[in-house]
Design an enzyme around this catalytic site. Structure first.
Site, PDB file in Angstrom:
ATOM      1  N   LYS A  35       0.851  -1.210   0.000  1.00 52.62           N
ATOM      2  CA  LYS A  35       0.000   0.000   0.000  1.00 52.62           C
ATOM      3  C   LYS A  35       0.881   1.253   0.000  1.00 52.62           C
ATOM      4  O   LYS A  35       2.079   1.181   0.318  1.00 52.62           O
ATOM      5  CB  LYS A  35      -0.899  -0.035   1.231  1.00 52.62           C
ATOM      6  CG  LYS A  35      -0.138   0.039   2.555  1.00 52.62           C
ATOM      7  CD  LYS A  35      -1.007  -0.316   3.754  1.00 52.62           C
ATOM      8  CE  LYS A  35      -0.198  -0.271   5.036  1.00 52.62           C
ATOM      9  NZ  LYS A  35      -0.949  -0.821   6.183  1.00 52.62           N
ATOM     10  N   ARG A 135     -10.445  -0.647  15.041  1.00 52.40           N
ATOM     11  CA  ARG A 135     -10.303   0.083  13.781  1.00 52.40           C
ATOM     12  C   ARG A 135     -11.168  -0.648  12.752  1.00 52.40           C
ATOM     13  O   ARG A 135     -12.347  -0.851  13.010  1.00 52.40           O
ATOM     14  CB  ARG A 135      -8.805   0.135  13.412  1.00 52.40           C
ATOM     15  CG  ARG A 135      -8.424   1.209  12.439  1.00 52.40           C
ATOM     16  CD  ARG A 135      -6.923   1.232  12.143  1.00 52.40           C
ATOM     17  NE  ARG A 135      -6.462   0.020  11.433  1.00 52.40           N
ATOM     18  CZ  ARG A 135      -5.224  -0.160  10.996  1.00 52.40           C
ATOM     19  NH1 ARG A 135      -4.297   0.777  11.201  1.00 52.40           N
ATOM     20  NH2 ARG A 135      -4.877  -1.257  10.359  1.00 52.40           N
ATOM     21  N   HIS A 167      -6.394  -7.804  12.789  1.00 51.64           N
ATOM     22  CA  HIS A 167      -5.143  -7.025  12.887  1.00 51.64           C
ATOM     23  C   HIS A 167      -4.860  -6.759  14.360  1.00 51.64           C
ATOM     24  O   HIS A 167      -5.783  -6.507  15.141  1.00 51.64           O
ATOM     25  CB  HIS A 167      -5.319  -5.708  12.121  1.00 51.64           C
ATOM     26  CG  HIS A 167      -4.039  -4.975  11.837  1.00 51.64           C
ATOM     27  ND1 HIS A 167      -3.000  -5.519  11.111  1.00 51.64           N
ATOM     28  CD2 HIS A 167      -3.631  -3.729  12.174  1.00 51.64           C
ATOM     29  CE1 HIS A 167      -2.015  -4.629  11.014  1.00 51.64           C
ATOM     30  NE2 HIS A 167      -2.373  -3.541  11.653  1.00 51.64           N
ATOM     31  N   ARG A 223       1.360 -11.007   6.886  1.00 51.99           N
ATOM     32  CA  ARG A 223       1.169  -9.791   6.090  1.00 51.99           C
ATOM     33  C   ARG A 223       2.198  -8.727   6.448  1.00 51.99           C
ATOM     34  O   ARG A 223       1.854  -7.631   6.889  1.00 51.99           O
ATOM     35  CB  ARG A 223      -0.217  -9.173   6.362  1.00 51.99           C
ATOM     36  CG  ARG A 223      -1.417 -10.007   6.063  1.00 51.99           C
ATOM     37  CD  ARG A 223      -2.687  -9.140   6.137  1.00 51.99           C
ATOM     38  NE  ARG A 223      -2.795  -8.354   7.345  1.00 51.99           N
ATOM     39  CZ  ARG A 223      -3.392  -8.767   8.471  1.00 51.99           C
ATOM     40  NH1 ARG A 223      -3.954  -9.958   8.540  1.00 51.99           N
ATOM     41  NH2 ARG A 223      -3.431  -7.974   9.518  1.00 51.99           N
ATOM     42  N   TYR A 269      14.722  30.427   8.315  1.00 47.02           N
ATOM     43  CA  TYR A 269      13.633  31.196   8.932  1.00 47.02           C
ATOM     44  C   TYR A 269      13.744  31.231  10.454  1.00 47.02           C
ATOM     45  O   TYR A 269      13.956  30.196  11.100  1.00 47.02           O
ATOM     46  CB  TYR A 269      12.284  30.561   8.590  1.00 47.02           C
ATOM     47  CG  TYR A 269      11.865  30.699   7.154  1.00 47.02           C
ATOM     48  CD1 TYR A 269      11.682  31.965   6.574  1.00 47.02           C
ATOM     49  CD2 TYR A 269      11.624  29.573   6.376  1.00 47.02           C
ATOM     50  CE1 TYR A 269      11.277  32.088   5.251  1.00 47.02           C
ATOM     51  CE2 TYR A 269      11.207  29.692   5.061  1.00 47.02           C
ATOM     52  CZ  TYR A 269      11.041  30.953   4.496  1.00 47.02           C
ATOM     53  OH  TYR A 269      10.638  31.060   3.202  1.00 47.02           O
ATOM     54  N   CYS A 316      12.913  24.056   5.251  1.00 42.32           N
ATOM     55  CA  CYS A 316      11.990  24.874   4.456  1.00 42.32           C
ATOM     56  C   CYS A 316      11.253  23.988   3.463  1.00 42.32           C
ATOM     57  O   CYS A 316      11.455  22.778   3.427  1.00 42.32           O
ATOM     58  CB  CYS A 316      12.763  25.960   3.714  1.00 42.32           C
ATOM     59  SG  CYS A 316      13.783  26.967   4.806  1.00 42.32           S
ATOM     60  N   ASP A 318      11.529  23.718   0.224  1.00 37.82           N
ATOM     61  CA  ASP A 318      12.358  23.120  -0.829  1.00 37.82           C
ATOM     62  C   ASP A 318      13.838  23.081  -0.496  1.00 37.82           C
ATOM     63  O   ASP A 318      14.642  22.740  -1.351  1.00 37.82           O
ATOM     64  CB  ASP A 318      12.240  23.944  -2.121  1.00 37.82           C
ATOM     65  CG  ASP A 318      10.828  24.356  -2.404  1.00 37.82           C
ATOM     66  OD1 ASP A 318      10.020  23.469  -2.703  1.00 37.82           O
ATOM     67  OD2 ASP A 318      10.524  25.565  -2.289  1.00 37.82           O
TER      68      ASP A 318
HETATM   69  C1  PLP Z   1      -0.220  -1.845   6.857  1.00 36.15           C
HETATM   70  C2  PLP Z   1      -0.808  -3.123   7.270  1.00 36.15           C
HETATM   71  C3  PLP Z   1      -0.012  -4.258   7.480  1.00 36.15           C
HETATM   72  C4  PLP Z   1       1.506  -4.220   7.480  1.00 36.15           C
HETATM   73  O1  PLP Z   1       1.935  -3.718   8.716  1.00 36.15           O
HETATM   74  P1  PLP Z   1       3.506  -3.525   9.014  1.00 36.15           P
HETATM   75  O2  PLP Z   1       3.530  -3.054  10.416  1.00 36.15           O
HETATM   76  O3  PLP Z   1       3.981  -2.511   8.048  1.00 36.15           O
HETATM   77  O4  PLP Z   1       4.138  -4.836   8.810  1.00 36.15           O
HETATM   78  C5  PLP Z   1      -0.640  -5.460   7.719  1.00 36.15           C
HETATM   79  N1  PLP Z   1      -1.986  -5.546   7.780  1.00 36.15           N
HETATM   80  C6  PLP Z   1      -2.785  -4.457   7.629  1.00 36.15           C
HETATM   81  C7  PLP Z   1      -4.248  -4.595   7.735  1.00 36.15           C
HETATM   82  C8  PLP Z   1      -2.225  -3.206   7.378  1.00 36.15           C
HETATM   83  O5  PLP Z   1      -3.012  -2.148   7.240  1.00 36.15           O
END
Ligand code: PLP
Length: 379
Positions: A35, A135, A167, A223, A269, A316, A318
């Site tokens: 992602k 979540r 998760h 994952r 700045y 800054c 850039d």
């Molecule tokens: C981003 C994400 C992961 C990967 O998590 P990491 O901490 O980067 O390994 C796995 N599962 C879900 C649902 C995520 O959103």
């Protein structure tokens, strides 16, 4: 290196990281999370490299990310998990592109069913249960109802339940009792599914941290995201070095001006930095518009003129300035913000601690103005 700045992406390192993750979870399939443009590293190239190293699935948040993979002729199974539930459009597009979709609610399930009906196919779905993250995912109260509706749609052949997943909220603290608790709740949720005849081939839970530290969370597939890119999932898991992974991105820029400043001269700045001696400063043409955190003002590490320095004054939009003392630095010299760390340069995780953030944010925020330059293709 003639570009102003660049993010070099070491695909050999990425492949080695995937292998290390595989070794950490040898009985599970591996879904590489790609992602957010592969955490800023380049979606298509990194996906191909991950697959060549043994990833059998790719994971994305958004529909557009999955479609971009298919448009690049990547045929690996893909799971997309953050879809709009107010319209069927994305679901239709994904089902047509043979992308598997996550379903967290009856409303989402209805969209998957509608998409299957419209396209005359079966939608392949992963049911997500919220075991305590608070979540995405069906709440425990809603889980039973979602399972019943899903079982009916399976019977009608509009969907196939490929996966059931969740998760973890504390994977980076493997000893935290909430990890164990979430796994117990997940087992109960799987039991409920089974009693309604839903037996998914892929039960999956583990992010990078849990892939390394919680074997009980491996199930059928892991994952990992951040560790694919060689960064630490958190201090409780270990440094990249301790985990045997290697940072994939090196972010650098070329000096465009070197000049002398007298002692007592303010820099950038608000003059948040003031020279203490007669000195030289180097100007680098990257700033927060490129992803250098503003919070790196006066603290961000940088490797320039063969030594570690710190950004002088405010970052800054850039530009940033570095006080180089009497070091020999000339215009065109390369300054490294972060890299794998083996030539003395800081890592993205060093930047994260300096800027009070996490490595994830350091790499994903490197902006589209910065070209990604790939090495070690060989896919
Ligand atoms: C981003 C994400 C992961 C990967 O998590 P990491 O901490 O980067 O390994 C796995 N599962 C879900 C649902 C995520 O959103």
């Amino acid at each position: 290196m003639t570009e102003r700045a660049r993010a070099q992406i070491d695909l050999d390192a990425l492949r080695a990281n995937v292998s290390i993750l595989h070794e950490a979870a040898p009985t599970a399939a591996l879904l590489a999370v790609v992602k957010a443009d592969a955490y800023g590293h380049g979606l298509v190239e990194c996906s191909k490299a991950a697959v060549s190293a043994g990833a059998s699935y790719l994971g994305v948040a958004l529909a557009q990310e999955a479609i971009a993979l298919r448009q690049a002729s990547i045929t690996t199974p893909i799971l997309a998990w953050l879809l709009q539930t107010d319209s069927v459009d994305e679901w239709v597009e994904l089902v047509l592109a043979d992308v598997e979709v996550s379903v967290s609610s009856v409303r989402g399930l209805q969209k998957a069913i509608e998409a299957a009906t419209q396209t005359g196919t079966t939608a392949r779905i992963h049911l997500k249960v919220d075991t305590g993250m608070g979540r995405a995912g069906a709440s425990l109260q809603a889980w039973e109802g979602l399972l019943r509706d899903s079982a009916q749609a399976v019977a009608e052949q509009s969907i196939e339940v490929v996966g059931v997943w969740t998760h973890l909220a504390f994977a980076d603290q493997p000893e935290n009792p909430i990890v164990e608790h979430q796994l117990e709740v997940f087992h109960q949720a799987l039991g409920q599914a089974e009693s309604l005849g839903i037996k998914p081939a892929l039960r999956h839970v583990a992010n990078s941290a849990a892939t390394f530290k919680t074997p009980k969370a491996h199930f059928d597939m892991v994952r990992p995201g951040i560790a694919v890119y060689g960064l630490s999932p958190g201090v409780g898991v270990g440094t990249s070095q301790e985990l045997g992974i290697r940072p994939v991105m090196t972010f650098s820029a070329n000096v465009i001006q070197v000049k002398e400043l007298p002692a007592g001269h303010g820099v950038s700045y608000g003059h948040e930095y003031v020279t203490t001696t007669d000195t030289s400063v180097a100007l680098l043409p990257v700033g927060y518009a490129d992803g250098v955190p503003l919070a790196g003002s006066n603290v961000g590490p940088i490797f320039i003129g063969s030594r570690a320095r710190t950004i002088a004054g405010r970052v800054c939009m850039d530009q940033v300035v570095v006080d180089i003392g009497t070091d020999q630095v000339v215009e065109g010299d390369e300054a490294i913000f972060f890299g794998p760390g083996d030539s003395g340069e800081p890592t993205a995780d060093d930047w994260a601690s300096a800027a009070n953030t996490i490595g994830y944010e350091i790499v994903t925020r490197i902006g589209p103005r910065v070209p990604r330059i790939f090495s070690g293709g060989g896919t």
